[in-house]
Motif scaffolding. Structure first.
Motif, PDB file in Angstrom:
ATOM      1  N   GLU A   1       1.040   4.053  -3.038  1.00  0.00           N
ATOM      2  CA  GLU A   1       0.782   5.478  -2.818  1.00  0.00           C
ATOM      3  C   GLU A   1       1.919   6.322  -3.359  1.00  0.00           C
ATOM      4  OE1 GLU A   1      -0.228   6.940   1.054  1.00  0.00           O
ATOM      5  OE2 GLU A   1      -1.771   5.394   1.319  1.00  0.00           O
ATOM      6  N   GLU A   2       3.159   5.939  -3.049  1.00  0.00           N
ATOM      7  CA  GLU A   2       4.328   6.688  -3.517  1.00  0.00           C
ATOM      8  C   GLU A   2       4.446   6.662  -5.039  1.00  0.00           C
ATOM      9  OE1 GLU A   2       6.328   8.665  -1.774  1.00  0.00           O
ATOM     10  OE2 GLU A   2       5.171   8.227   0.029  1.00  0.00           O
ATOM     11  N   GLU A   3       3.949   5.599  -5.667  1.00  0.00           N
ATOM     12  CA  GLU A   3       3.974   5.478  -7.124  1.00  0.00           C
ATOM     13  C   GLU A   3       2.822   6.249  -7.776  1.00  0.00           C
ATOM     14  OE1 GLU A   3       5.991   4.145  -9.343  1.00  0.00           O
ATOM     15  OE2 GLU A   3       7.430   3.207  -7.987  1.00  0.00           O
ATOM     16  N   GLY A   4       1.951   6.828  -6.950  1.00  0.00           N
ATOM     17  CA  GLY A   4       0.870   7.645  -7.484  1.00  0.00           C
ATOM     18  C   GLY A   4      -0.456   6.931  -7.666  1.00  0.00           C
ATOM     19  N   CYS A   5      -0.569   5.713  -7.158  1.00  0.00           N
ATOM     20  CA  CYS A   5      -1.846   4.996  -7.259  1.00  0.00           C
ATOM     21  C   CYS A   5      -2.862   5.660  -6.348  1.00  0.00           C
ATOM     22  CB  CYS A   5      -1.674   3.527  -6.870  1.00  0.00           C
ATOM     23  SG  CYS A   5      -0.572   2.624  -7.965  1.00  0.00           S
ATOM     24  N   GLU A   6      -4.073   5.829  -6.863  1.00  0.00           N
ATOM     25  CA  GLU A   6      -5.133   6.463  -6.089  1.00  0.00           C
ATOM     26  C   GLU A   6      -6.277   5.487  -5.878  1.00  0.00           C
ATOM     27  OE1 GLU A   6      -6.203   9.927  -8.298  1.00  0.00           O
ATOM     28  OE2 GLU A   6      -4.322  10.935  -7.873  1.00  0.00           O
ATOM     29  N   GLY A   7      -7.080   5.736  -4.884  1.00  0.00           N
ATOM     30  CA  GLY A   7      -8.231   4.895  -4.624  1.00  0.00           C
ATOM     31  C   GLY A   7      -7.897   3.764  -3.670  1.00  0.00           C
TER      32      GLY A   7
ATOM     33  N   ARG B   1       0.836  -1.213   0.000  1.00  0.00           N
ATOM     34  CA  ARG B   1       0.000   0.000   0.000  1.00  0.00           C
ATOM     35  C   ARG B   1       0.867   1.259   0.000  1.00  0.00           C
ATOM     36  NH1 ARG B   1      -5.282  -1.047   0.806  1.00  0.00           N
ATOM     37  NH2 ARG B   1      -5.828  -3.038   1.750  1.00  0.00           N
ATOM     38  N   GLU B   2       1.919   1.274   0.814  1.00  0.00           N
ATOM     39  CA  GLU B   2       2.804   2.436   0.901  1.00  0.00           C
ATOM     40  C   GLU B   2       3.502   2.690  -0.439  1.00  0.00           C
ATOM     41  OE1 GLU B   2       6.733   4.000   3.341  1.00  0.00           O
ATOM     42  OE2 GLU B   2       5.633   2.266   4.099  1.00  0.00           O
TER      43      GLU B   2
END
Length: 89
Positions: free
Chosen positions: A21-27, A17-18
């Motif tokens: 998020e850092e890779e720009g995945c949203e939702g 998950r972390e």
């Protein structure tokens, strides 16, 4: 499943998950798969490769048709990137 393995899977999911998020995945992340490759020598000194597939809760919660769909989609996208000349390596 041992308590240690269950805790390890919780840490793995938190790390995924972390990174997402850092890779720009949203939702909301609804599914994940980690594929690993391990190399070792057998008793005769020959190389042996083991491929591992890690899914939530040790595999008990994601049906094969869903994991296969995720892997097939990732492979299709990788092939498209190669054709477009965008792939690393």
């Amino acid at each position: 499943m041992t308590p240690e393995l269950k805790a390890a899977y919780r840490r793995l999911e938190a790390a995924i998950r972390e990174v997402a998020e850092e890779e720009g995945c949203e939702g909301v992340m609804t599914e994940w798969i980690v594929v690993t490759a391990h190399q070792r020598l057998d008793d005769e000194g020959d190389g042996v490769t083991q491929i591992g597939r890690l899914v939530p809760d040790g595999g008990g919660t994601v049906p094969y048709h869903r994991t296969m769909g995720l892997l097939d989609y990732a492979l299709t996208m990788a092939r498209a990137e190669i054709v477009a000349g965008e792939a690393d390596g």
